[in-house]
Design a protein around this motif. Structure first.
Motif, PDB file in Angstrom:
ATOM      1  N   ASP A  47       1.583   8.321  11.819  1.00 32.41           N
ATOM      2  CA  ASP A  47       2.246   7.553  12.881  1.00 32.41           C
ATOM      3  C   ASP A  47       3.360   6.734  12.227  1.00 32.41           C
ATOM      4  OD1 ASP A  47       3.107   5.690  14.728  1.00 32.41           O
ATOM      5  OD2 ASP A  47       1.128   5.485  15.658  1.00 32.41           O
TER       6      ASP A  47
ATOM      7  N   ARG B  73      -3.640   9.000   9.577  1.00 40.16           N
ATOM      8  CA  ARG B  73      -5.008   9.273  10.025  1.00 40.16           C
ATOM      9  C   ARG B  73      -5.623  10.231   9.008  1.00 40.16           C
ATOM     10  NH1 ARG B  73      -8.223   6.749  12.995  1.00 40.16           N
ATOM     11  NH2 ARG B  73     -10.025   7.955  13.648  1.00 40.16           N
TER      12      ARG B  73
ATOM     13  N   SER C  54      -7.893   5.238   9.688  1.00 34.09           N
ATOM     14  CA  SER C  54      -6.443   5.099   9.602  1.00 34.09           C
ATOM     15  C   SER C  54      -6.103   4.185   8.430  1.00 34.09           C
ATOM     16  CB  SER C  54      -5.879   4.492  10.890  1.00 34.09           C
ATOM     17  OG  SER C  54      -5.601   5.512  11.810  1.00 34.09           O
TER      18      SER C  54
ATOM     19  N   GLU D 182       3.823   2.979  13.519  1.00 35.13           N
ATOM     20  CA  GLU D 182       2.783   2.076  13.017  1.00 35.13           C
ATOM     21  C   GLU D 182       2.727   2.072  11.488  1.00 35.13           C
ATOM     22  OE1 GLU D 182       0.622   0.003  14.585  1.00 35.13           O
ATOM     23  OE2 GLU D 182       1.841   0.397  16.373  1.00 35.13           O
ATOM     24  N   ARG D 183       3.406   3.036  10.888  1.00 37.65           N
ATOM     25  CA  ARG D 183       3.291   3.274   9.447  1.00 37.65           C
ATOM     26  C   ARG D 183       1.813   3.437   9.047  1.00 37.65           C
ATOM     27  NH1 ARG D 183       6.300  -1.000   6.235  1.00 37.65           N
ATOM     28  NH2 ARG D 183       7.245  -1.904   8.075  1.00 37.65           N
ATOM     29  N   SER D 184       1.192   4.411   9.649  1.00 38.42           N
ATOM     30  CA  SER D 184      -0.203   4.665   9.296  1.00 38.42           C
ATOM     31  C   SER D 184      -0.490   6.166   9.219  1.00 38.42           C
ATOM     32  CB  SER D 184      -1.138   3.995  10.304  1.00 38.42           C
ATOM     33  OG  SER D 184      -1.087   4.682  11.536  1.00 38.42           O
TER      34      SER D 184
ATOM     35  N   THR E   6       0.846  -1.187   0.000  1.00 36.06           N
ATOM     36  CA  THR E   6       0.000   0.000   0.000  1.00 36.06           C
ATOM     37  C   THR E   6       0.885   1.243   0.000  1.00 36.06           C
ATOM     38  OG1 THR E   6      -1.749  -1.124   1.235  1.00 36.06           O
ATOM     39  CG2 THR E   6      -1.765   1.294   1.251  1.00 36.06           C
TER      40      THR E   6
ATOM     41  N   ARG F 254      -2.889   2.095   6.796  1.00 36.33           N
ATOM     42  CA  ARG F 254      -1.514   1.627   6.958  1.00 36.33           C
ATOM     43  C   ARG F 254      -0.798   1.703   5.616  1.00 36.33           C
ATOM     44  NH1 ARG F 254       1.838  -2.160   7.021  1.00 36.33           N
ATOM     45  NH2 ARG F 254       3.331  -2.426   8.713  1.00 36.33           N
ATOM     46  N   TYR F 255       0.458   2.105   5.619  1.00 36.51           N
ATOM     47  CA  TYR F 255       1.194   2.228   4.362  1.00 36.51           C
ATOM     48  C   TYR F 255       2.483   1.435   4.408  1.00 36.51           C
ATOM     49  CZ  TYR F 255       3.905   5.724   7.025  1.00 36.51           C
ATOM     50  OH  TYR F 255       4.658   6.356   7.967  1.00 36.51           O
ATOM     51  N   ASP F 256       2.920   1.005   3.241  1.00 41.00           N
ATOM     52  CA  ASP F 256       4.276   0.469   3.117  1.00 41.00           C
ATOM     53  C   ASP F 256       5.253   1.582   2.785  1.00 41.00           C
ATOM     54  OD1 ASP F 256       3.884  -2.476   3.467  1.00 41.00           O
ATOM     55  OD2 ASP F 256       2.422  -2.057   1.890  1.00 41.00           O
TER      56      ASP F 256
END
Lengths: 578, 578
Positions: free
Chosen positions: A118, A125, A136, A121-123, A36, A138-140
């Protein structure tokens, strides 16, 4: 190029590396699920990153978050729709979320704001601005392309001023302009002047107010003065060295307390980076608040990249600094995608090539200014020329003013500026390319540029710069317009080698007229003297200097001749600066 | 730059050296008398050498011998006075002997022919063409700038044909054109086509007859075809792959025996070097009769230099060969003067940058053609693009066709061609500069070129070439228009990813339509196949190729898309070539 092999030859222990040590491109092999990628900011650099990522990774989930209503709009075109030069507003909307979904399977969310990152967490908001709901994601990898916002100066009534950043801003200016008669534009940078031209084009009376003693800071004062002259000739009032102190109903107040009537006020006095989200996420920023990235556009967090106007850039011959240019944003968006996909290419230091077309004149610049370099105490050579854009015998030739700035020790090209009705863009593009290729100033003489009489001269203006540079590198002396007065005071004689007619039409104080074709007769009488020769543009001066030198005269040529001297004096006189 | 120190640090025994071993620049220190420099040929390179020599040596005797009536005339402007585009004949006469005497104390002798050189005596035998009297002039250095003469093909009636080399030739063409109704121009090179345009501009019916299957040999056939189309659209008849076999009263005869009515015939089928004087003096010539010089323009005789159209030139990426360009003549004239004065600079290998403007279209070229390189069996990559010259949303944007030719192993740029209504000159100048600076094709992506919407795009056409080159260097496949048929025969599927509407308006035989935005649905069904994708210009094809590759399809993109394919097919069809 190396990235493709990295893709297939990842170190076996990559999965064990701590996050910040994972080499570029290794994501691919240690991830089994589709990745992602989240892009914050859907204009220029952000959208370049998104589409490139799709071409490199068909299976990734790619989400583009855009706070505004539009992605990929033509921000450089906004001033021209204000003036009606670009008639269709739709022409400025280059892409729609629907089209991007169909072609690139991008998940483009407009009116959607990223409110927090974040990094652990690699995210991200995310808030839907219409409904206020949050989620939220999440990303790579995350790409920040937040841009820079127009500065609102802290003066009374600033809220009455408009700015121009997006289509909504443009609509507001057009709405105000449709009933206004008198406009004040604060800031004589690129956008401010483009707006001034377009408001004038709509028929408004326009005043431009600028804190600096010149327009267009990326130009030196004598070159900027040529543009200022055009602006004034077009009926725009230009107030330099002064700023707005208040915006009131129906007028603005400037530095000295004077009021200027205004039904429409646009603020175009600079930008600040939209780096709040990056700061809150703990990313490294520079002292001005711009996001710091490496040559692959990677921030201090290994999973977060940043591109565009909010990012500090490595510069050619100078410290890292912001550069607000669409071309770089697009290029860097692509670089970020390449790095994320594991095929990294390094960014090259930014030259800051820029151009403006205004009231029939073009002004283009690349690299550093004489002003900056003199302030730094650098040993430089400066050349001004005034060539025709194409062969004078072919109809329609117009005169250019070109400036080249050279490192004295290495003959390296440090910068160039050109102003004229035609051909300035071409010459600056050629010089920017020469700089990228590491050619010296003298080597410009050897460039083989396309010549037919309607396009150039057999010796192109760029070749001529090379010839002059070569002569200076070989030891010929020139003096700049701003050095002349002090040298005259120090006892140097000033000899005008133009014709009687030219001299009668305008002469430099203290000069003595000896037309070039009569100079030989007087050469012996000048033996042992210190002489500055000048003509109209510098070419006859060069011939005169070569001649006198061979008669034992200590001689220098006034660089750029009478034309450059006049431009410099006009631009720095109280009248020019007022 | 090194020359200045040679001047002051000559070897003590220089006077003892045999003549041919005297190093450059040592004349200065071993001569006590003013030196005599003789220049044969007073146009372009010859006059550049003469004026530069004066600036370098105030005391030398400088004699310029010119067989014609004029020195320093604007030979590139001659066709445009035929058409009345340049109204004043006087505008073409750039210098007079009187003005050159006053400014540079040059001894300029027009209507004066050099009839023999005695290299041992270092003297030139000179004849005054008016009086027939002769004299010998001793020289310290001699510069030959004899030029090249139009070839007169050995056909019956050739004496009825006119040529265009100097003002007298131009006058003769204008005189003939003033009563003629139908003109035939033999030769579709630069001058032939410029003449055809200008004769058409005067209202004549014009036919151009060319032996080659295309116009403008320095272009590849599909690019030249774009120019040919314009020529035909302008009402000029173009007869390719045929030549004149006779000129008779009121008509010409061409290859197949057909007659074409003509009251005016101009021959512009090539030139031969005027190197007879050099040959008789024993100077080294190449097999075509061009004078051989070293990088300082010095011939096989150490006191004789040669410049201009009669001289063979070192070429970029190829064997030495003639190049008939005014810019090089001027540059080399200066180099010869520098070498004679003891401040030698080396010539750089010639790129052969050239341009023509014709019936509203511009065609520019630099470096080598695909045709030449394929003939040599070179491993090259070729890119065609069709970008707008500036941002499409800003009024007046027009489409360019650009071609880039790249060495496959090194990514080095070998050549480029551009055709379009606007901006072709700029892009070729930028690429020529990149070639001079040794930039790779991929590095074109990084160039920072001046962008505002009326001048370029945020990704300039040159940047786009770099992006495509980068993709190809990274392993993406493309196929050329002329390779398509054989690949289809070999079983490759051709998929048109344009829209239905585009496809209906014209499609490549054997193609299957799958619009890009529907391609994902069909991707799995193509797994394992060999597919060539194509769109209109190549950009959607690139996106399609990236997509399919990730679904396991062996895929190549048709370079330049439908537009390049159409141009190539049209230019090589019997109709196009007829």
């Amino acid at each position: 190029m190396t990235g493709e092999s990295e893709l297939t030859a990842a170190p076996p222990d990559a999965a064990q590396l701590p996050l910040h040590k994972i080499p570029l491109g290794v994501y691919d092999v240690i991830m089994s699920e589709p990745r992602t990628f989240v892009i914050i900011g859907g204009v220029a650099g952000g959208m370049s990153a998104a589409t490139r990522l799709r071409r490199l990774d068909e299976h990734a989930r790619i989400i583009v978050l855009e706070r505004g209503e539009h992605v990929s709009f033509a921000n450089c075109g906004l001033p021209y729709h204000v003036g009606g030069v670009i008639e269709s507003r739709d022409a400025l909307v280059l892409q729609t979320p629907q089209a991007l979904a169909a072609r690139f399977t991008l998940d483009v969310r407009v009116r959607t704001e990223a409110v927090a990152i974040d990094p652990t967490e690699r995210s991200v908001r995310v808030r839907d601005l219409a409904s206020g709901t949050e989620e939220s994601i999440r990303y790579d990898a995350l790409v920040l392309s937040p841009g820079a916002a127009p500065v609102r100066i802290p003066i009374p009534g600033v809220e009455r001023g408009l700015v121009l950043r997006d289509l909504a801003d443009m609509d507001a200016i057009i709405a105000a302009a449709s009933t206004a008669r008198r406009a004040v534009v604060a800031g004589a940078g690129f956008i401010g002047l483009e707006l001034a031209e377009n408001l004038r084009h709509r028929g408004l009376e326009v005043t431009v107010v600028e804190m600096l003693p010149q327009v267009l800071r990326p130009f030196d004062v004598e070159m900027a003065g040529l543009v200022a002259e055009r602006i004034r000739d077009a009926g725009v009032e230009l107030r330099l060295s002064t700023g707005l102190t208040a915006i009131e109903d129906g007028h603005v107040v400037v530095g000295d307390g004077e009021t200027i009537p205004a039904d429409l006020v646009v603020l175009s006095v600079g930008v600040r980076p939209e780096s709040g989200l990056a700061r809150d996420a703990g990313l490294e920023l520079d002292e001005r608040g711009y996001i710091v990235v490496d040559e692959h556009q990677r921030t201090s967090d290994p999973h977060i990249y940043a591109v565009g106007d909010a990012v500090v850039k490595q510069r050619f011959d100078g410290p890292a600094s912001p550069v607000w240019l669409a071309g770089l944003a697009n290029r860097h968006g692509r670089l970020a995608a390449d790095a994320i996909a594991g095929t990294p290419h390094a960014a090259v230091p930014a030259l800051g090539t820029a151009i403006i077309g205004l009231f029939g004149v073009t002004a283009a610049t690349v690299g550093r200014t004489e002003r900056e370099l003199r302030d730094e105490g650098r040993d430089i050579r400066v050349i001004h020329t005034h060539p025709m854009d194409h062969a004078g015998y072919y109809p329609g030739a117009t005169q250019l003013a070109i400036k080249l700035i050279i490192d004295a020790a290495s003959d390296r090209i440090l910068g160039a500026q050109a102003v004229g009705e035609s051909g300035a863009d071409k010459r600056i593009d050629v010089i920017a390319t020469a700089m990228a290729g590491g050619l010296t100033a003298s080597q410009l003489a050897d460039l083989e540029l396309a010549y037919a009489p309607q396009f150039a001269s057999a010796k192109d203006p760029v070749n001529m710069l090379g010839y002059v540079a070569d002569n200076l590198a070989a030891g010929e002396r020139s003096v700049q317009w701003h050095e002349l007065e002090a040298l005259q005071a120090d006892g140097w004689l000033l000899v005008d080698v133009r014709t009687e007619g030219e001299n009668a039409a305008g002469a430099i104080p203290g000069s003595r007229l000896i037309p070039l074709d009569e100079l030989r007769e007087h050469a012996e009488s000048l033996r042992g003297e210190r002489v500055i020769v000048h003509c109209k543009v510098g070419q006859r001066g060069h011939t005169a200097a070569r001649l006198l030198e061979q008669y034992g005269v200590t001689v220098a040529n006034l660089d750029g001749g009478y034309l450059t001297w006049s431009a410099g004096v006009a631009a720095t006189s109280p009248k020019g600066a007022a």
